[in-house]
Design a protein around this motif. Sequence first.
Motif, short mmCIF file in Angstrom:
data_model
loop_
_atom_site.label_atom_id
_atom_site.label_comp_id
_atom_site.label_asym_id
_atom_site.label_seq_id
_atom_site.Cartn_x
_atom_site.Cartn_y
_atom_site.Cartn_z
N LEU A 120 1.00 -1.22 -0.11
CA LEU A 120 -0.02 0.26 0.06
C LEU A 120 0.87 1.22 -0.18
N ALA A 121 2.02 1.05 0.60
CA ALA A 121 2.92 2.36 0.55
C ALA A 121 3.36 2.33 -0.83
N ARG A 122 3.62 1.54 -1.63
CA ARG A 122 4.01 1.61 -2.94
C ARG A 122 2.97 2.12 -3.75
N THR A 123 1.68 1.77 -3.72
CA THR A 123 0.48 2.26 -4.24
C THR A 123 0.49 3.87 -4.02
N ARG A 124 0.48 4.22 -2.65
CA ARG A 124 0.40 5.70 -2.18
C ARG A 124 1.51 6.42 -2.88
N SER A 125 2.68 5.83 -3.01
CA SER A 125 3.78 6.80 -3.38
C SER A 125 3.66 6.96 -4.94
N VAL A 126 3.28 5.69 -5.77
CA VAL A 126 3.12 6.10 -7.29
C VAL A 126 1.87 6.96 -7.46
N ALA A 127 1.03 6.99 -6.58
CA ALA A 127 -0.24 7.93 -6.77
C ALA A 127 0.09 9.54 -6.41
N LEU A 128 1.10 9.61 -5.49
CA LEU A 128 1.52 10.93 -5.38
C LEU A 128 2.61 11.31 -6.45
N ALA A 129 3.52 10.41 -7.03
CA ALA A 129 4.12 10.70 -8.14
C ALA A 129 3.50 11.02 -9.30
N ARG A 130 2.46 10.23 -9.76
CA ARG A 130 1.53 10.25 -10.94
C ARG A 130 0.83 11.76 -10.78
N ARG A 131 0.31 12.07 -9.60
CA ARG A 131 -0.23 13.28 -9.35
C ARG A 131 0.56 14.49 -9.46
N ALA A 132 1.55 14.65 -9.24
CA ALA A 132 2.44 15.54 -9.43
C ALA A 132 3.01 15.76 -10.78
N GLY A 133 2.64 14.77 -11.62
CA GLY A 133 3.29 14.69 -12.93
C GLY A 133 4.56 14.17 -13.14
N ALA A 134 5.06 13.19 -12.08
CA ALA A 134 6.30 12.85 -12.49
C ALA A 134 6.54 11.86 -13.76
N ASP A 135 7.62 12.11 -14.27
CA ASP A 135 7.90 11.08 -15.49
C ASP A 135 8.25 9.76 -14.76
N ASP A 136 8.21 8.74 -15.94
CA ASP A 136 8.33 7.28 -15.61
C ASP A 136 9.62 6.91 -14.84
N ARG A 137 10.76 7.63 -14.97
CA ARG A 137 12.00 7.66 -14.34
C ARG A 137 11.96 8.03 -12.96
N THR A 138 11.14 8.89 -12.53
CA THR A 138 10.90 9.35 -11.06
C THR A 138 10.00 8.29 -10.40
N VAL A 139 9.09 7.73 -11.23
CA VAL A 139 8.21 6.78 -10.57
C VAL A 139 9.17 5.51 -10.53
N GLY A 140 10.20 5.17 -11.44
CA GLY A 140 10.92 4.27 -10.98
C GLY A 140 11.80 4.32 -9.89
N ALA A 141 12.20 5.65 -9.73
CA ALA A 141 13.03 5.78 -8.53
C ALA A 141 12.28 5.58 -7.16
N VAL A 142 10.92 6.08 -7.16
CA VAL A 142 10.06 5.54 -6.16
C VAL A 142 9.97 4.28 -5.78
N LEU A 143 9.65 3.66 -6.59
CA LEU A 143 9.66 2.08 -6.35
C LEU A 143 11.05 1.44 -6.00
N SER A 144 12.16 1.80 -6.43
CA SER A 144 13.35 1.35 -6.10
C SER A 144 13.42 1.62 -4.66
N PHE A 145 13.17 3.04 -4.23
CA PHE A 145 13.22 3.28 -2.77
C PHE A 145 12.41 2.49 -1.81
N GLU A 146 11.01 2.39 -2.43
CA GLU A 146 10.23 1.55 -1.75
C GLU A 146 10.62 -0.09 -1.46
N GLY A 147 11.43 -0.56 -2.60
CA GLY A 147 11.80 -1.92 -2.66
C GLY A 147 12.96 -1.99 -1.48
N THR A 148 13.68 -0.90 -1.63
CA THR A 148 15.10 -0.93 -0.60
C THR A 148 14.30 -1.01 0.64
N LEU A 149 13.54 -0.22 1.18
CA LEU A 149 12.83 -0.25 2.41
C LEU A 149 12.10 -1.59 2.97
#
Length: 414
Positions: A120-149
């Motif tokens: 659910l943290a992944r889902t929320r983080s992706v939603a925040l990134a998409r709503r902020a207009g982030a590109d796919d690379r930023t979304v990838g960074a978000v998922l990498s960070f969540e994976g590291t956690l």
Amino acid sequence: MYRDTFSLLGPALPVLSFLGRLPTAMCQLGSVLLVAQTSGSLATAGLAGGALAAGQTVAGPLLGRLADRRGQRGPVLAASLANALAVAALVLAAVARAPTGLLVPLALLAGATVPQIGPLARTRSVALARRAGADDRTVGAVLSFEGTLDEVSFVLGPALVGLAAALAHPGAALLGAALLLALCGTGFALHPTARATATGAGATATRTGAAERTRLPGTAYALRVTMVLQGAMFGASQAGITALTAALGAPAQAGLVYAAMGVMSAAVGLSLAALPARIGLTLRWRTATAGLVLLSLPLLAADSLIALYAVVTVLGAAYAPHLITVFALTERAVPAARLAESMAFLTSGIVGGQALALALSGRLAEQHGAPAAFGVAVGAAAACAALSWTVRTGAPRGSLTPDGAAPSDSAARG
């Protein structure tokens, strides 16, 4: 790149999500150690651990679906408090030497009420990134960070349980986990960012209904299968590591070997954000699965503690890229209104695959030695590779992001 991630998530959310998912990493091993110590039966401990894993595997996607439909706040809050009470009840029952007929249902309840903070943290983080207009690379960074956690929690959680068991009692670790979950799970549920998924979860009834009626593409199901296989690699590796360290007269090293793999995986996971955008997700998936096969093969020849440390640590370098890439492909492939459910399916697949493979590989290792268990890990890696080369990836037409826009699928093409 991670500067953008922290800017999107803020300072409190990563801390709450990490501390909220840490108890889940503690409870699997903690429940086995607790029941083994209080009952004196490894069979009973195995039943309790299996029941906990089964509960999480079955109920996780249901909680994800509920979060998709009603938002994260209510489901996470209820599950966090229920899970804290269930874990505390399991500890009290085990200390009171309750019969197996009570311990197993309590363990099942403890697994079924896991609040799924990781997916659910992944889902929320992706939603925040998409709503902020982030590109796919930023979304990838978000998922990498969540994976590291996740990776850090998987390493730190069992370590904390082992330390508590050595210094005091495994029940103390589980009670601490229950308290931590009650506090941080509640904080994660009530954090203002919980509203980020509200639009994708039902605020616009027409849009959500249309997305929910969209059938999931075959890619989504293939990605779930590959996560079950990844979990099987974890379970088989754990069984092989335990068997080999015991055969070498150093059983206490098993946890340290597994932790070394986790540390390497977390470090590599953080570095994935630096990959150039031209390296698409399909190529990353195929490369990661090839790495799983090539780096797992030396497990079959490991016959000393030094060799085991070296092989397992290097193998950890392939785990995070595979996990993070599968989560990223899923984010591209499924409608936004079914993202939490799909993320929870992936996590539950890991748990279920690990539990099944651990049971099978443990028996094989007992009868034929550690190489038999490691052979299961290699076979699972080969199956992952076969899937990555045969499944066509890409985002479904008309899928919706939380703000209603169609996501870019450029990074999903090899």
